[in-house]
Motif scaffolding. Structure first.
Motif, PDB file in Angstrom:
ATOM      1  N   SER A  83       0.863  -1.182   0.000  1.00 19.28           N
ATOM      2  CA  SER A  83       0.000   0.000   0.000  1.00 19.28           C
ATOM      3  C   SER A  83       0.898   1.231   0.000  1.00 19.28           C
ATOM      4  O   SER A  83       1.570   1.504   0.997  1.00 19.28           O
ATOM      5  N   ARG A  84       0.924   1.931  -1.105  1.00 20.10           N
ATOM      6  CA  ARG A  84       1.746   3.137  -1.244  1.00 20.10           C
ATOM      7  C   ARG A  84       0.890   4.252  -1.829  1.00 20.10           C
ATOM      8  O   ARG A  84       0.108   4.033  -2.744  1.00 20.10           O
ATOM      9  N   GLY A 100      -4.398  12.312  -4.775  1.00 20.13           N
ATOM     10  CA  GLY A 100      -3.128  11.612  -4.893  1.00 20.13           C
ATOM     11  C   GLY A 100      -3.324  10.306  -5.646  1.00 20.13           C
ATOM     12  O   GLY A 100      -4.433   9.956  -6.052  1.00 20.13           O
ATOM     13  N   ILE A 101      -2.232   9.576  -5.827  1.00 24.57           N
ATOM     14  CA  ILE A 101      -2.249   8.308  -6.539  1.00 24.57           C
ATOM     15  C   ILE A 101      -1.974   7.192  -5.542  1.00 24.57           C
ATOM     16  O   ILE A 101      -1.005   7.246  -4.780  1.00 24.57           O
ATOM     17  N   LEU A 102      -2.835   6.164  -5.555  1.00 25.74           N
ATOM     18  CA  LEU A 102      -2.732   5.035  -4.628  1.00 25.74           C
ATOM     19  C   LEU A 102      -2.321   3.780  -5.387  1.00 25.74           C
ATOM     20  O   LEU A 102      -2.924   3.429  -6.401  1.00 25.74           O
ATOM     21  N   PHE A 103      -1.280   3.104  -4.884  1.00 27.55           N
ATOM     22  CA  PHE A 103      -0.816   1.836  -5.426  1.00 27.55           C
ATOM     23  C   PHE A 103      -1.140   0.735  -4.425  1.00 27.55           C
ATOM     24  O   PHE A 103      -0.747   0.822  -3.252  1.00 27.55           O
ATOM     25  N   ILE A 104      -1.859  -0.298  -4.889  1.00 28.08           N
ATOM     26  CA  ILE A 104      -2.262  -1.403  -4.017  1.00 28.08           C
ATOM     27  C   ILE A 104      -1.902  -2.724  -4.698  1.00 28.08           C
ATOM     28  O   ILE A 104      -2.089  -2.891  -5.901  1.00 28.08           O
ATOM     29  N   ALA A 105      -1.387  -3.668  -3.913  1.00 27.30           N
ATOM     30  CA  ALA A 105      -1.135  -5.032  -4.386  1.00 27.30           C
ATOM     31  C   ALA A 105      -1.559  -5.995  -3.283  1.00 27.30           C
ATOM     32  O   ALA A 105      -1.487  -5.676  -2.092  1.00 27.30           O
ATOM     33  N   GLY A 106      -2.021  -7.159  -3.682  1.00 28.07           N
ATOM     34  CA  GLY A 106      -2.458  -8.152  -2.702  1.00 28.07           C
ATOM     35  C   GLY A 106      -2.775  -9.468  -3.386  1.00 28.07           C
ATOM     36  O   GLY A 106      -2.413  -9.698  -4.551  1.00 28.07           O
ATOM     37  N   PHE A 107      -3.457 -10.341  -2.650  1.00 24.20           N
ATOM     38  CA  PHE A 107      -3.835 -11.625  -3.221  1.00 24.20           C
ATOM     39  C   PHE A 107      -5.088 -12.149  -2.524  1.00 24.20           C
ATOM     40  O   PHE A 107      -5.422 -11.727  -1.398  1.00 24.20           O
ATOM     41  N   ILE A 108      -5.770 -13.051  -3.218  1.00 18.27           N
ATOM     42  CA  ILE A 108      -6.926 -13.760  -2.666  1.00 18.27           C
ATOM     43  C   ILE A 108      -6.464 -15.169  -2.310  1.00 18.27           C
ATOM     44  O   ILE A 108      -6.024 -15.920  -3.197  1.00 18.27           O
ATOM     45  N   ARG A 109      -6.530 -15.521  -1.059  1.00 18.66           N
ATOM     46  CA  ARG A 109      -6.171 -16.876  -0.632  1.00 18.66           C
ATOM     47  C   ARG A 109      -7.422 -17.747  -0.716  1.00 18.66           C
ATOM     48  O   ARG A 109      -8.427 -17.477  -0.052  1.00 18.66           O
ATOM     49  N   LYS A 110      -7.342 -18.766  -1.543  1.00 13.72           N
ATOM     50  CA  LYS A 110      -8.503 -19.608  -1.805  1.00 13.72           C
ATOM     51  C   LYS A 110      -8.201 -21.040  -1.375  1.00 13.72           C
ATOM     52  O   LYS A 110      -7.176 -21.612  -1.760  1.00 13.72           O
ATOM     53  N   ASN A 111      -9.090 -21.596  -0.573  1.00 15.35           N
ATOM     54  CA  ASN A 111      -9.020 -22.995  -0.191  1.00 15.35           C
ATOM     55  C   ASN A 111     -10.158 -23.721  -0.893  1.00 15.35           C
ATOM     56  O   ASN A 111     -11.328 -23.487  -0.600  1.00 15.35           O
TER      57      ASN A 111
END
Length: 256
Positions: A86-87, A100-111
């Motif tokens: 999160s930047r 402003g400009i927002l940078f987001i990265a993540g993942f979906i954990r799937k079982n």
């Protein structure tokens, strides 16, 4: 096998030869209220997280998942959303100063829990098998512009300031020449101020995940049209995130 139950404060119930349950009644501990030591009335300055913006974002994601065994049916998929980055850049290159400009990265954990085929009854559609599971991470990232409810506070570093000293004793290589008058090359004085600002951060308030699972190239069973097996899934996912951007700032309060 008969159960063994003792009528005391300690109960032991024998469920089976491989499991027992032990329980004990706990006594209640009394508590005594404590009066907090508070600040006297008047103005107080505190440093607390201040909300800069709260946004709702929709992210489309497509993923292909390959299972380790052939599946005949997906039983359940449990999903959790995590952010890994999160930047925020508080300066956009347009005329507006309140975004402003927002940078987001993540993942979906799937079982993923799915049914497999181990054996089937000849001449019928009866199938037996095991329930297996597979845990995967589906990554996502995006960039978006956010409008500030309250602008972040940043102090810019100052430009270096240099003080030069005068001298009339500079000498040239020619001994017969006049002395050189001007800046003393042997001495400099430089001043520079550096500010350390509070870094804005992000809180994940809510995550909604909606998806469609498409079986890729399934193997059909002509004897039982309702049964098919597959190892690959193509998922169309819509991730809806509610994010809160904050920064620690000094706030003036009035104690009552």
């Amino acid at each position: 096998m008969a159960d063994n139950i003792e009528n005391t404060n300690d109960f032991e119930v024998v469920v089976d030869t491989c499991a027992t349950v032990n329980s004990k009644v706990q006594s209640l501990t009394e508590q005594t209220p404590v009066k907090p030591d508070v600040i006297k009335s008047g103005s107080v300055f505190v440093k607390v997280p201040v909300v800069l913006a709260e946004v709702n974002l929709t992210i489309p994601v497509e993923a292909t998942i390959t299972l380790d065994r052939e599946a005949i049916e997906i039983k359940r998929i449990k999903k959790n959303v995590y952010l890994t980055q999160s930047r925020i850049i508080p300066f956009s290159q347009d005329s507006c100063k309140d975004n402003g400009i927002l940078f987001i990265a993540g993942f979906i954990r799937k079982n993923i829990e799915y049914a497999t085929k181990s054996c089937s009854t000849k001449g019928s559609s009866n199938i037996c098998g095991d329930i297996r599971h597979c845990t995967v991470e589906v990554p996502f990232n995006f960039t978006t512009r956010v409008d500030f409810i309250r602008e972040p506070i940043f102090e810019k570093n100052t430009t270096p300031r240099e003080v030069e000293f005068f001298t009339d004793k500079n000498k040239s290589c020619d001994a017969c020449a006049d002395p050189v008058i001007g800046k003393n090359p042997c001495e400099d004085s430089i001043q520079f101020t550096e500010f350390f600002n509070e870094k804005p951060f992000t809180e994940l308030v809510r995550a909604d995940v909606t998806e469609v699972d498409i079986q890729t190239n399934p193997e059909l069973n002509c004897k039982s049209p309702t049964e098919r097996s597959f190892t690959k899934l193509t998922e169309k996912i819509i991730v809806n995130l509610t994010l809160k951007l904050l920064q620690k700032q000094q706030v003036k309060l009035t104690a009552l």
